[in-house]
Enzyme design. Structure first.
Site, short mmCIF file in Angstrom:
data_model
loop_
_atom_site.label_atom_id
_atom_site.label_comp_id
_atom_site.label_asym_id
_atom_site.label_seq_id
_atom_site.Cartn_x
_atom_site.Cartn_y
_atom_site.Cartn_z
N GLU A 63 0.79 -1.23 0.00
CA GLU A 63 0.00 0.00 0.00
C GLU A 63 0.83 1.28 0.00
O GLU A 63 0.45 2.28 -0.63
CB GLU A 63 -0.96 0.02 1.20
N HIS A 103 -10.34 -4.10 10.55
CA HIS A 103 -11.07 -4.04 9.28
C HIS A 103 -12.40 -3.28 9.41
O HIS A 103 -13.32 -3.54 8.64
CB HIS A 103 -11.35 -5.46 8.75
C1 LIG Z 1 -2.05 -4.45 4.64
C2 LIG Z 1 -3.15 -5.28 4.10
N1 LIG Z 1 -3.47 -5.20 2.81
C3 LIG Z 1 -4.47 -5.91 2.28
C4 LIG Z 1 -5.19 -6.76 3.07
C5 LIG Z 1 -6.35 -7.57 2.50
N2 LIG Z 1 -5.96 -9.00 2.44
C6 LIG Z 1 -6.30 -9.85 3.39
S1 LIG Z 1 -5.65 -11.39 3.15
C7 LIG Z 1 -4.89 -10.87 1.73
C8 LIG Z 1 -4.02 -11.82 0.98
C9 LIG Z 1 -2.83 -12.23 1.77
O1 LIG Z 1 -2.04 -13.10 1.04
P1 LIG Z 1 -0.98 -14.02 1.77
O2 LIG Z 1 -0.07 -13.17 2.58
O3 LIG Z 1 -0.35 -14.87 0.74
O4 LIG Z 1 -1.82 -14.89 2.82
P2 LIG Z 1 -2.92 -16.01 2.51
O5 LIG Z 1 -4.25 -15.32 2.50
O6 LIG Z 1 -2.58 -16.64 1.24
O7 LIG Z 1 -2.83 -16.94 3.67
C10 LIG Z 1 -5.17 -9.54 1.47
C11 LIG Z 1 -4.68 -8.81 0.31
C12 LIG Z 1 -4.87 -6.80 4.44
N3 LIG Z 1 -5.55 -7.52 5.29
N4 LIG Z 1 -3.83 -6.07 4.92
#
Ligand SMILES: Cc1ncc(C[n+]2csc(CCOP(=O)(O)OP(=O)(O)O)c2C)c(N)n1
Ligand SMILES: Cc1ncc(C[n+]2csc(CCOP(=O)(O)OP(=O)(O)O)c2C)c(N)n1
Ligand SMILES: [Mg+2]
Ligand SMILES: [Mg+2]
Lengths: 324, 324, 324, 324
Positions: free
Chosen positions: C60, C129
């Protein structure tokens, strides 16, 4: 009782707390061998060694989150963020990690860390090295926010901040570091959350923090020359706000001028103005006068920077407006 | 990363870990049903297919160690020995939950078992873990901090800052990247300029290890090795566990982006089935018995959690700095 | 005139502006093939192709600074930040890069980017959130901040935001995406900086933005049942603030209730309360009533979350307090 | 990186670059004197010893290219062809400066010459450059963005995020790390877990090049190669220029941390002397003549800049969104 500079008073507070409690550790950029760019941690590396006084890479976001993690595991870290302008880099860790942890985890952890930083304009440091972002940190529940104006308070409040179980944002001011003041030798910590009446008067209440207290006192001096006795309140703590002291004064003087060096719109002084007008509605004889930084990025050139900043003259003029 | 069964290694241990993985799977099955029934709030993030990572890694830790988890923490919670009933209490927002219902499913913490804690800011736990590791080091605890994070989180700024500082300070931290091929709906190939996150360890002069994340014993031994390094004062390790999220990113996933072929290719690598295969055909009757017991245990925990009272809204009227 | 959901209205605005101006580009997490987790960019990848609708890694801070850089070089980027809770990650780029650029560089560049995000509680999404951080962005000079409550405004203001030469922070609300409203087919952009009286009344003015407008309208309904005709102002733009409309109404009703879904202390409603009390001092018959989120991290459990949030009932009660 | 003279390559070009480096050196000599005389505000950041990086790299660019600079930008400004007099006007806070005195020495921008712009947030320019490169790519300009940053800045989160996105999107950006051994007062070895920042390029599958930063022609050709790659659609390059800051971090440096031995070791590698050596003994008389001309030019620019008027404080009274 010694006459110390504000920076020296802070240095003394760090030294005393480090001597008293081995879990107090310092970290930040250029704070170890160099002693900090404002010399607040001078000589502490030599006295307490490299395990307790650590230079970091330029990684403010991580440093702040580290303070969260380290403090929940039993250290009492004191983090120096070189300029308040860099607080936005720390805000995710403050808003999303530090703020919820104690409440949301139902008190399972303490977070006894201090984030020290310094803000303020007037030194020609430009738009990215002059801001006061008090409003951004004061908005965050679960944090405490302290902003001393005088060396004695700087020392006594920093000691209290280090001993506090909550995260404390400790806001210093670049133009105050060299200011002198009496500092008691063995002063106990000063309770966080208490404002102080630094000049008594019955005609109007001037409410400020940090360097703006100095301007308010100068304004009070000018006003006294014209026969107007202003009461000056030094907030010292921005969160939690000592509304008791403020409201009692305004109920006595019936007039208030509130000043903060940050941007005026949606700034810290808006909270002061709103709180007073809401609670002292029937006591007020005139609208609260609110002063803040002009709603612009802070310009470098001296005449522009001066025009952007609230000062004693503007405070005195605002006080007179409440008396018309 | 092949789909062949792991060498059984220590069969008793493998059986224990098998049971823990099944417990996680049953928990999530129950949660999905509860979600459909409207008993939970907000989307739930399940880890079907990834159980071996959380279960294997936590199995390598000692009681004083501390874990930071993510939004997808069920395997981490149960792996760390948290009580099913109190985890469910938290997910159902009950006063009986680990955080009295204040945290919800993404932020569960249990200080006593070193789970500090779940985190819904992607990447947010990584620098917190570095701070925890600093405290563990400074206080001579001999303990380590383990930080779980995803392939998506590996792209965040704090991940870089954290690895650099941890390596510089030789902190006892294990960076455990659960590479499940997706960050929400976007494939890792669209999020990361490199296929193997572990390559980046070279940029911090620390070991970077790729491990088959669907082999619970392999994850456990990679973690044990990293923990031994950390305890020996040799600093951090980056472990990348290659795995696959067999269902959507959460219960609100509308799907359509995980190809049928991809899902079919991963199906036979289900870590639970692989562990069962490694335990050999003789395990089948024992398995049935274990699963029946586990199912009963999970069902009992659901019943107990759903029977618990909600917290009192009066919690919010506590003074700001009193959390319990 | 069509009946559209809020999310559809936003989608229509994006589509129309992209069709009109080839320099309009979209980027953010999961916004391309998936269409965004709230489906605001649904189908736009198919219509405008991958060069204009781009998924990003989870970064971000960099994405926000990219919007600054891209917009000064001639693109009109529209950035989606998935949750307003992540705004702190964007703040350095907003405060230190976007805010000063146009003024400090004496107008050499335009910065025509839009940062769309969504905040708000009530969905059980937990402390990380659910936040509304209006106050943090509204404090920053050089930015504009928009927060529509209705589909028609969502569309018309998003069109205006995209055409604006300054950075615009566009605050949406997760609980409004599915709300329906009439949306004119060929509506021109709606000027930024204009509030709207959405219900007329003479007894008291209720001032709100985003979802709190819906609560204020419900409160007005209740109040009308008791014979009290409230005027309701939908701010629509938070910065610059349309003080003209607000003050005219308060001078008519002599009473004001201000509501914002963010934390109360030092929050956006403090600015409203202060501005009104300062400018309408002699017109006010009662103290301004200020409502905001309880000064706590937002709890997950339904009874706690509900108790933390301002709502129609609290607004009506506050209005009645001004009439005592 | 040896101290041997570079191969002369194109002698006419080398002479031009020599002259540019000398101009930077003279500018800084004059600035230090002006600072002592109280004619500037805030600390000035000089680049003595590093001139070859800024001058060499900018020499490889074309007119439509765009540069982001740092707090230490004099060589970047002059390399990019900015007028001495208007740079000085800005540093002296005059209306004649590039930004009418609003920006000051750290934030100078000149849109016409693609200098956008100086930046006093360490690392702050890197993601801005990625955004600029995105626009240059999307608008099919064939131009490149070059981002200067220090070894300290390489440790920031945005540096990681930026390189990842730039590599993924194959953006036409050149990451030019000026490794001068220090980030403020802290040695690179205390800030970076790896000696060569260029190693990290592997973590983004992009080329990482180490170049002798005190060899102006070597810097120029490495940059030219990276620019060619970028223009050919092959994406970003990380260039690490090894150099040394021969003086303090700014005019407020209190010294004491750069060892005598280290400074002595670098002294013979002064890029200006090395260029002169490469031009051979025949260059000596020509050099004297050039230097006299350059000195006169710099002095005239100082005189003109100091004679210019300050901006009018009325600038601040412009409406917030009118910048000129
Ligand atoms: C700083 C931030 N940006 C965006 C999000 C929204 N978000 C929640 S889970 C996710 C994907 C995360 O991917 P990963 O780190 O690979 O974890 P996974 O869900 O695959 O376990 C996103 C973009 C968030 N929670 N926090
Ligand atoms: C985000 C941020 N943190 C800290 C600072 C204070 N600071 C200014 S220059 C500097 C050192 C930067 O080191 P480097 O990137 O190597 O650049 P150099 O000064 O060596 O040219 C620091 C820490 C800053 N300006 N911005
Ligand atoms: Mg993932
Ligand atoms: Mg450096």
């Amino acid at each position: 009782m010694a006459k110390l500079r504000y920076a020296q008073a802070l240095n003394a507070a760090l030294r005393e707390e480090m001597a008293r409690d081995p879990t107090v550790v310092l970290f930040g950029e250029d704070i170890a061998a160099y002693g900090g760019v404002f010399k607040v941690s001078r000589d502490l590396l030599q006295e307490f060694g490299p395990a307790r006084v650590r230079d970091t890479p330029i990684s403010e976001a991580t440093m702040t989150a580290m303070a969260v993690g380290a403090s929940m595991m039993g250290l009492r870290p004191v983090l120096e963020i070189m300029y308040a302008d860099f607080l936005p880099l720390c805000l995710d860790a403050l808003v999303n990690q530090a703020s919820p942890a104690r409440f949301i985890w139902a008190g399972q952890v303490e977070l006894p860390f201090v984030l020290r930083t310094q803000g303020g304009a007037g030194a020609g440091a430009g738009a990215q090295h002059s801001k006061s972002l008090d409003a951004m940190v004061a908005h965050i529940p679960g944090l405490k926010v302290v902003a001393p104006a005088f060396p004695a308070d700087a020392k006594a409040l920093l000691k209290a901040a280090i001993r506090d179980p909550d995260p404390v944002i400790f806001l210093e001011h670049k133009l105050l570091y060299n200011s002198f003041g009496e500092v008691p030798d063995d002063a106990p910590p000063e309770p966080i959350g208490k404002a102080k009446i630094v000049r008594e008067g019955a005609a109007v209440t001037l409410i400020a923090s940090s360097r703006m207290v100095i301007e308010a006192l100068a304004a009070a001096e000018t006003l006294a020359g014209g026969g107007v006795e202003a009461e000056v309140i030094d907030l010292r703590t921005l969160r939690p706000l000592d509304t008791e002291t403020i409201f009692a004064s305004v109920r006595k003087t019936h007039r208030a001028v509130v000043v903060n060096e940050g941007w005026r719109f949606c700034g810290y002084a808006a909270e002061l103005s709103a709180a007073i007008a809401e609670a002292c509605f029937y006591a007020l004889d005139a609208p609260v006068q609110r002063l803040g930084l002009a709603d612009r990025a802070i310009p470098y050139s001296a005449p522009l920077e001066a025009a952007a900043l609230p000062n004693a003259e503007a405070i005195a003029a605002a006080a007179l407006r409440t008396l018309q | 990363m092949s789909a062949s069964p792991p060498a059984p290694g220590d069969p008793a241990l493998l059986e224990t870990l098998f049971a823990r993985m099944v417990e996680v799977r049953f928990l999530e099955e129950g949660l999905r049903a509860a979600h459909k029934a409207g008993q939970t709030r907000g989307p739930l993030h399940c880890c079907d297919g990834q159980e071996a990572v959380g279960v294997g890694a936590t199995a390598a830790l000692a009681p004083g160690d501390v874990v930071t988890s993510t939004h997808r923490g069920h395997a981490h919670y149960l792996g760390r020995g948290l009580s099913l009933e109190r985890v469910l209490g938290e997910i159902f927002g009950r006063a009986s939950g680990y955080c009295q219902g204040r945290a919800g499913h993404m932020l569960i913490a249990d200080r006593a078992r070193g789970m500090l804690g779940g985190n819904a800011i992607v990447g947010g736990g990584i620098p917190v873990a570095v701070g925890q590791a600093w405290a563990l080091q400074a206080l001579n605890t001999g303990a380590v901090a383990l930080s779980f994070f995803g392939d998506g989180a590996a792209q965040t700024g704090v991940c870089h800052e954290s690895m650099n500082i941890a390596a510089l300070w030789r902190l006892p931290v294990i960076f455990l990247c659960e590479h499940n091929e997706y960050g929400l709906t976007v494939a890792a190939s669209q999020q990361s300029a490199v296929r193997d996150i572990a390559v980046r360890a070279q940029g911090y002069a620390m070991p970077g290890v790729v491990v088959d994340g669907n082999d619970v014993l392999a994850v456990r031994s990679a973690t044990a090795e990293a923990a031994a390094r950390a305890r020996a004062g040799e600093g951090p390790t980056l472990i990348e566990a290659k795995t696959y999220r067999m269902t959507g990113f959460s219960t609100s996933d509308m799907g359509g982006y995980q190809s049928r072929e991809e899902m079919a290719a991963w199906a036979p690598r289900d870590p639970i089935e692989r562990a069962a295969a490694a335990l050999g055909p003789a395990f089948a009757p024992r398995r049935a018995e274990m699963e029946a017991q586990l199912r009963a245990r999970v069902e009992a925990a659901f019943a107990a959690a759903l029977a618990a009272p909600f917290p009192d809204a009066g919690d919010l009227l506590l003074p700001e700095y009193r959390h319990a």
